[in-house]
Design an enzyme around this catalytic site. Sequence first.
Site, PDB file in Angstrom:
ATOM      1  CG  HIS A 122      -2.118  -0.938   1.049  1.00  0.00           C
ATOM      2  ND1 HIS A 122      -2.910  -1.302   2.110  1.00  0.00           N
ATOM      3  CD2 HIS A 122      -2.657  -1.575   0.163  1.00  0.00           C
ATOM      4  CE1 HIS A 122      -3.716  -2.202   1.802  1.00  0.00           C
ATOM      5  NE2 HIS A 122      -3.782  -2.425   0.240  1.00  0.00           N
ATOM      6  CB  CYS A 130       5.200  16.172  -7.374  1.00  0.00           C
ATOM      7  SG  CYS A 130       4.407  17.431  -8.171  1.00  0.00           S
ATOM      8  CB  CYS A 151       6.033  19.885  -6.169  1.00  0.00           C
ATOM      9  SG  CYS A 151       7.315  19.263  -7.219  1.00  0.00           S
ATOM     10  N   GLY A 191      -1.490  -9.930  12.253  1.00  0.00           N
ATOM     11  CA  GLY A 191      -2.354  -8.651  12.413  1.00  0.00           C
ATOM     12  C   GLY A 191      -2.979  -8.169  11.482  1.00  0.00           C
ATOM     13  CB  SER A 193      -9.029  -7.321   9.702  1.00  0.00           C
ATOM     14  OG  SER A 193      -8.868  -6.528   8.665  1.00  0.00           O
ATOM     15  CG  ASN A 217      -5.586 -11.159  14.254  1.00  0.00           C
ATOM     16  OD1 ASN A 217      -6.336 -10.477  15.121  1.00  0.00           O
ATOM     17  ND2 ASN A 217      -5.643 -10.616  13.132  1.00  0.00           N
TER      18      ASN A 217
HETATM   19  P1  NAD Z   1      -7.213  -3.740  10.057  1.00  0.00           P
HETATM   20  O1  NAD Z   1      -7.157  -2.518  11.117  1.00  0.00           O
HETATM   21  O2  NAD Z   1      -8.399  -3.850   9.252  1.00  0.00           O
HETATM   22  O3  NAD Z   1      -7.009  -4.964  11.257  1.00  0.00           O
HETATM   23  C1  NAD Z   1      -6.125  -5.207  12.326  1.00  0.00           C
HETATM   24  C2  NAD Z   1      -6.143  -6.557  12.691  1.00  0.00           C
HETATM   25  O4  NAD Z   1      -5.022  -6.685  13.596  1.00  0.00           O
HETATM   26  C3  NAD Z   1      -7.111  -7.118  13.423  1.00  0.00           C
HETATM   27  O5  NAD Z   1      -7.657  -8.318  12.698  1.00  0.00           O
HETATM   28  C4  NAD Z   1      -6.922  -7.210  14.713  1.00  0.00           C
HETATM   29  O6  NAD Z   1      -7.760  -8.127  15.506  1.00  0.00           O
HETATM   30  C5  NAD Z   1      -5.361  -7.485  14.820  1.00  0.00           C
HETATM   31  N1  NAD Z   1      -4.768  -7.063  16.036  1.00  0.00           N
HETATM   32  C6  NAD Z   1      -4.786  -5.791  16.668  1.00  0.00           C
HETATM   33  N2  NAD Z   1      -3.767  -5.820  17.910  1.00  0.00           N
HETATM   34  C7  NAD Z   1      -3.078  -6.877  17.403  1.00  0.00           C
HETATM   35  C8  NAD Z   1      -1.876  -7.254  18.181  1.00  0.00           C
HETATM   36  N3  NAD Z   1      -1.394  -6.572  19.013  1.00  0.00           N
HETATM   37  N4  NAD Z   1      -1.375  -8.517  17.777  1.00  0.00           N
HETATM   38  C9  NAD Z   1      -1.944  -9.007  16.572  1.00  0.00           C
HETATM   39  N5  NAD Z   1      -3.012  -8.837  16.000  1.00  0.00           N
HETATM   40  C10 NAD Z   1      -3.781  -7.695  16.530  1.00  0.00           C
HETATM   41  O7  NAD Z   1      -5.677  -3.719   9.569  1.00  0.00           O
HETATM   42  P2  NAD Z   1      -5.406  -4.115   7.949  1.00  0.00           P
HETATM   43  O8  NAD Z   1      -6.165  -5.598   8.022  1.00  0.00           O
HETATM   44  O9  NAD Z   1      -3.997  -4.086   8.057  1.00  0.00           O
HETATM   45  O10 NAD Z   1      -6.265  -3.112   7.140  1.00  0.00           O
HETATM   46  C11 NAD Z   1      -6.249  -1.867   7.220  1.00  0.00           C
HETATM   47  C12 NAD Z   1      -5.460  -0.888   6.153  1.00  0.00           C
HETATM   48  O11 NAD Z   1      -5.200   0.193   6.857  1.00  0.00           O
HETATM   49  C13 NAD Z   1      -4.295  -1.613   5.828  1.00  0.00           C
HETATM   50  O12 NAD Z   1      -4.245  -1.673   4.397  1.00  0.00           O
HETATM   51  C14 NAD Z   1      -3.223  -0.568   6.113  1.00  0.00           C
HETATM   52  O13 NAD Z   1      -2.601  -0.069   5.111  1.00  0.00           O
HETATM   53  C15 NAD Z   1      -3.774   0.515   6.888  1.00  0.00           C
HETATM   54  N6  NAD Z   1      -3.356   0.791   8.146  1.00  0.00           N
HETATM   55  C16 NAD Z   1      -1.983   0.805   8.337  1.00  0.00           C
HETATM   56  C17 NAD Z   1      -1.503   1.160   9.438  1.00  0.00           C
HETATM   57  C18 NAD Z   1       0.056   1.171   9.847  1.00  0.00           C
HETATM   58  O14 NAD Z   1       0.614   1.458   8.780  1.00  0.00           O
HETATM   59  N7  NAD Z   1       0.384   0.754  11.016  1.00  0.00           N
HETATM   60  C19 NAD Z   1      -2.385   1.528  10.520  1.00  0.00           C
HETATM   61  C20 NAD Z   1      -3.549   1.594  10.332  1.00  0.00           C
HETATM   62  C21 NAD Z   1      -4.123   1.182   9.043  1.00  0.00           C
HETATM   63 ZN    ZN Z   2       6.341  18.556  -9.120  1.00  0.00          ZN
END
Ligand code: NAD
Ligand code: ZN
Length: 252
Positions: A122, A130, A151, A191, A193, A217
């Site tokens: 992602h 830019c 930019c 981690g 979903s 998870n």
């Molecule tokens: P999600 O938010 O949909 O789900 C998070 C999952 O992590 C859940 O299933 C939850 O049960 C589990 N979880 C929570 N705490 C945990 C722990 N301590 N140990 C293990 N599991 C744990 O996340 P997703 O499926 O990654 O999708 C959300 C989208 O949002 C992603 O595509 C991502 O790009 C983006 N996002 C990224 C970040 C980041 O970069 N840290 C933060 C938030 C969202």
């Molecule tokens: Zn530019």
Amino acid sequence: MQKPNPFLAEAALRIKSAKHAVAFTGAGISAESGIPPFRGEGGIWNTYDPIVLDIRYFINNYEASWKAIKAIFYDFLSDKYPNNAHKTLATWELEGIIQTIITQNIDNLHQEAGCIKVIEYHGNAQRLICLDCQNYFEVKQWVFHAKAPRCPKCNGKLKPDFIFFGERIPEQASFKALEAAENSDLMLLIGASGEVSPANQLPMIAARNGAYIIEVNTEKTLFTSSIVDLALRGSSAKILHQIAELMNDTKE
Ligand code: NAD
Ligand code: ZN
């Protein structure tokens, strides 16, 4: 001596004997670094409207979107560090135990932990692109001097280099992730979903090609009853650390 948890011992054995193990990570792996996931209790979408990450809204409401994006991603991410789960994966990569990490995260924490073979499915919040001249810029303090950054080369609008709603997965990352999923004989889902598409197709593809699927998870996910062979419930930092200790115990 206490007998090891048989599920953790099985995971340690499977991961160690895999030829092409891939880790597939989601927001949950960074939760213990203090970064909340989008969904669920304490999730970002309880406070902010996801429209700020819609590409059309962003372009048409540049100042307002940047204000929210700065608060959600940058004010927040600046003092966050890799936890034991990121560090364990980095060690396993170094030792050749895992071959690739496919991450949905944009927080750069796998890379900060020392992982090299990271597929940023992602994108990454540490870069800006830019929208006019397509040049990339590293996020530094100047970005936040003005209300919304422009930019330095062409004064165009700068977008964080992670995908917004309405954008496609970067082509290279999409190709490499598909290749890694197809070739894997073991995939560790950490981690994630399983609610985010098309990322959630990658574990499905790995499973269809015969990969053994281990899920780490705190909760049940959309993957659990469909493709998971071994589900380990608990925090990823704790579970990965326990698996690593079991692996070390069986070392010569
Ligand atoms: P999600 O938010 O949909 O789900 C998070 C999952 O992590 C859940 O299933 C939850 O049960 C589990 N979880 C929570 N705490 C945990 C722990 N301590 N140990 C293990 N599991 C744990 O996340 P997703 O499926 O990654 O999708 C959300 C989208 O949002 C992603 O595509 C991502 O790009 C983006 N996002 C990224 C970040 C980041 O970069 N840290 C933060 C938030 C969202
Ligand atoms: Zn530019």
